[in-house]
Motif scaffolding. Structure first.
Motif, PDB file in Angstrom:
ATOM      1  N   ARG A 294     -11.900   3.100  -3.857  1.00 20.59           N
ATOM      2  CA  ARG A 294     -12.995   4.053  -4.046  1.00 20.59           C
ATOM      3  C   ARG A 294     -12.543   5.482  -4.335  1.00 20.59           C
ATOM      4  O   ARG A 294     -13.365   6.344  -4.621  1.00 20.59           O
TER       5      ARG A 294
ATOM      6  N   ARG B 292       0.801  -1.232   0.000  1.00 20.81           N
ATOM      7  CA  ARG B 292       0.000   0.000   0.000  1.00 20.81           C
ATOM      8  C   ARG B 292       0.829   1.276   0.000  1.00 20.81           C
ATOM      9  O   ARG B 292       0.277   2.371   0.058  1.00 20.81           O
TER      10      ARG B 292
ATOM     11  N   ASN C 201     -10.361   9.173  -3.310  1.00 21.96           N
ATOM     12  CA  ASN C 201     -10.328  10.114  -2.194  1.00 21.96           C
ATOM     13  C   ASN C 201     -10.103  11.512  -2.750  1.00 21.96           C
ATOM     14  O   ASN C 201      -9.790  11.666  -3.934  1.00 21.96           O
TER      15      ASN C 201
ATOM     16  N   HIS D 261     -12.668  14.761  -5.390  1.00 23.54           N
ATOM     17  CA  HIS D 261     -12.668  13.301  -5.450  1.00 23.54           C
ATOM     18  C   HIS D 261     -11.991  12.876  -6.737  1.00 23.54           C
ATOM     19  O   HIS D 261     -12.283  13.399  -7.809  1.00 23.54           O
TER      20      HIS D 261
ATOM     21  N   ALA E  93      -5.294   6.509   2.304  1.00 26.36           N
ATOM     22  CA  ALA E  93      -5.947   6.167   3.567  1.00 26.36           C
ATOM     23  C   ALA E  93      -7.317   5.564   3.290  1.00 26.36           C
ATOM     24  O   ALA E  93      -7.972   5.873   2.283  1.00 26.36           O
ATOM     25  N   GLY E  94      -7.772   4.717   4.210  1.00 30.50           N
ATOM     26  CA  GLY E  94      -9.104   4.137   4.084  1.00 30.50           C
ATOM     27  C   GLY E  94      -9.265   3.354   2.800  1.00 30.50           C
ATOM     28  O   GLY E  94      -8.472   2.471   2.491  1.00 30.50           O
ATOM     29  N   GLU E  95     -10.318   3.700   2.035  1.00 29.99           N
ATOM     30  CA  GLU E  95     -10.636   2.987   0.804  1.00 29.99           C
ATOM     31  C   GLU E  95     -10.102   3.709  -0.434  1.00 29.99           C
ATOM     32  O   GLU E  95     -10.693   3.608  -1.519  1.00 29.99           O
ATOM     33  N   GLY E  96      -8.984   4.429  -0.285  1.00 29.69           N
ATOM     34  CA  GLY E  96      -8.457   5.209  -1.392  1.00 29.69           C
ATOM     35  C   GLY E  96      -8.161   4.397  -2.637  1.00 29.69           C
ATOM     36  O   GLY E  96      -8.400   4.863  -3.763  1.00 29.69           O
TER      37      GLY E  96
ATOM     38  N   ASP F  85      -2.739  12.219   2.535  1.00 30.88           N
ATOM     39  CA  ASP F  85      -2.695  10.753   2.617  1.00 30.88           C
ATOM     40  C   ASP F  85      -3.804  10.164   1.753  1.00 30.88           C
ATOM     41  O   ASP F  85      -4.822   9.674   2.257  1.00 30.88           O
TER      42      ASP F  85
END
Length: 260
Positions: free
Chosen positions: A238, A111, A240, A207, A232-235, A229
């Protein structure tokens, strides 16, 4: 991943970008071959998008069969060794005969963005970077502008139908009120690369998808840019928001764009 394994992927990406550039330019120079369709409002698709991604996927599967690939057109699933591709970023420009488009090849290990190669063949530009090794344009080192005054800065604001237009208009208004020049050139990937070169002070989009920025994040970061960043998360899956800028202007541009 060992340094030798990473270097092998870097040089492979450079070679593949050169080959893909030749393929894409063949379509770009023959407008009748583009087979233009629309995926949605201002969401353009040409035959070249599919053919270039198909070529890159095929070669990567031969060279690195254990790596996974995510592409704009064919999707994919993430793994610890992940290629993220945009076969033609700036497809609307490409379809209109505007030269501001590019091929984006990014590689993430566990990642973390490791490799970025961006080829803009109609402009004669190749941007490249490996984590910790600096960034180049056509083999020459590049660096962010280092500007400190937002009233002397120019930043690019990308646009997507996934976010209400009113929010973009608010960002533009705050940018102009702060004295900045706000522009849009139609390729998020090249927006990051132009920030890396110091040709503009930043790129922001409320986005954006991973294939638009995976390579550019490495290039801009290695050129000294501040980058939020994004992964991060569902970057990866999905997307960011993205904010990339010369570091001295990060506080001002975070306030203008609302991107933390």
């Amino acid at each position: 991943m060992t340094p030798a394994e990473r270097d092998l992927r870097y040089y492979a990406a450079l070679g593949l970008a050169a080959e893909a550039s030749h393929l894409a330019l063949g379509y770009f120079n023959r407008r009748e071959s583009l087979g233009i369709t629309m995926k949605g409002a201002q969401d353009w698709l040409t035959v070249a998008d599919g053919k270039v991604e198909e070529f890159l996927r095929g070669r990567l599967s031969e060279l690195f069969p254990r790596d996974s690939v995510i592409g704009e057109e064919g999707g994919g699933t993430a793994s610890d060794a992940l290629w993220i591709l945009d076969p033609i970023d700036g497809t609307a420009n490409f379809a209109h005969g505007d030269r501001n488009w590019c091929i984006s090849i990014g590689f993430l290990a566990e990642r973390r963005p490791e490799i970025g190669v961006v080829a803009a063949p109609a402009l004669g530009e190749v941007y490249a970077a490996r984590r910790g090794m600096g960034a180049t344009l056509n083999g020459e080192p590049i660096r962010v502008s280092g500007a400190t005054d937002v009233a002397r800065a120019a930043f690019e604001l990308g646009w997507s139908t996934r976010v209400p237009a009113e929010r973009y208009l608010e960002v533009i208004g705050r940018g102009y009120a702060a004295g900045a020049a706000v522009k849009r050139a139609g390729s998020g990937t090249l927006g990051l690369c132009h920030t890396a070169c110091g040709w503009s002070e930043g790129y922001a989009e409320l986005h954006i998808n991973a294939w638009d920025v995976a390579a550019g994040i490495v290039i801009a970061s290695e050129a000294g840019a501040y980058v939020n960043d994004f992964f991060a998360g569902e970057g990866i899956a999905r997307g960011n928001p993205i904010l990339c800028c010369t570091p001295e202007l990060a506080p001002a541009l975070r306030k203008i764009t609302g991107i933390a």
